[in-house]
Design a protein around this motif. Structure first.
Motif: not given
Length: 317
Positions: A174-187
């Motif tokens: 999940f942290g990698a997702c936030v780093l790769l695409r720090p958008d509303s969906e990731s958070y």
């Protein structure tokens, strides 16, 4: 001495060329229905024209005629099996929720072409839906080895890790997702996972960030309201859940959450009104007073003891 007569069946070269011409014309079009019309003409000339069958299958897939597409890909597989046809047939079956059939087709595709990378991702999804979360992790990991920045593979692997209760690995993803695409969906996705393991404050922070990045992320308002409630922040919970019900007046989970929050700030009139509203949405005839009408709702599934206690209290107001 008997003469042996050899009978040859000739397909005129003109006809073969005409079929291929129809296929080429179809590929220049963008409307799937128009493509199918030309590809049908090609197949009237040559019913075993594999390109015509393949592209007609793709066009039918784009029209969501998955059963029709399966028939075309199956014909190709019968005549001349290839990885792409198995892969596309698997996609059709996946969309029809035939996950076992999809899994078998993806495996066949990879056996014929181990470099068909997308099949690893889709195979992982099929395994996920079949409950083989360990197998899903393995397939998403293969995708990540090929494409280290593939957001979707990290996201799906995180969900599989959550099912396996491998929370440490899940939150790395999940942290990698936030780093790769720090958008509303990731958070939002990370917040939802944090909420599942009772990290209410951390979940609240992620939902707040999700809303900051996209104020139209209505589900984030609901789960922000849930996080506030479970942290004992009842007025903040009311604010968030009210926004959720304003956006979706049929959101019974949000109405029930409001009923509980209003009860905790001692506004019994509103608590009762929201409780009755949630019940009426689930059972418009109000034919039963049983908590069973809330079966499989968010609060009944995820906060069972809280739900049971509050249902009894709200029923007695």
């Amino acid at each position: 001495m008997k003469k042996i007569l050899l009978v040859f069946v000739f397909i005129p070269l003109f006809s073969i060329g005409q079929a291929t011409k129809f296929v080429r014309q179809a590929l220049r079009l963008t409307d799937p229905e128009d493509q199918i019309e030309l590809l049908n003409q090609a197949l009237e000339i040559d019913s075993k024209h594999l390109d015509a069958l393949f592209y007609r299958g793709i066009a039918k897939y784009n029209l969501e005629d998955y059963d029709g597409a399966i028939l075309d890909f199956t014909k190709i597989i019968f005549y001349e099996p290839d990885a792409d046809s198995y892969y596309n047939r698997g996609n059709c079956k996946f969309n029809l929720m035939d996950y076992e059939g999809a899994l078998l087709d993806y495996q066949e595709a990879l056996e014929l072409d181990p470099d068909l990378i997308g099949a690893y991702f889709n195979l992982g999804n099929a395994k996920f839906y079949l409950g083989d979360f360990k197998g899903a992790v393995e397939n998403f990991s293969k995708m990540i080895r090929f494409f280290p920045n593939d957001y979707k593979s990290y996201s799906q692997r995180a969900l599989a890790h959550m099912e396996l209760k491998n929370y440490k690995e899940a939150f790395k993803d999940f942290g990698a997702c936030v780093l790769l695409r720090p958008d509303s969906e990731s958070y939002y996705n990370r917040g939802f996972a944090l909420l599942e393991i009772n990290y209410y404050k951390e979940a609240k922070d992620d939902f707040l960030k999700a809303i900051e990045l996209n104020p139209d992320n209505t589900p984030a308002f609901f789960y922000l309201g849930v996080s506030h409630f479970l942290l004992g922040e009842f007025q903040q919970s009311i604010n968030s859940l009210t926004y959720a019900t304003n956006k979706d007046q049929m959101d019974y989970d949000a109405h029930f959450g409001l009923a509980m929050a209003y009860y905790h700030i001692n506004d019994l009139e509103k608590a009762k009104a929201k409780f009755e509203r949630a019940k009426k949405i689930l059972d418009p005839t109000l034919s039963t007073n049983s908590p069973s009408i809330f079966k499989d709702t968010y609060w009944e599934v995820n906060e069972k003891q809280l739900f049971t206690d509050m249902y009894k209290i709200l029923s007695e107001i």
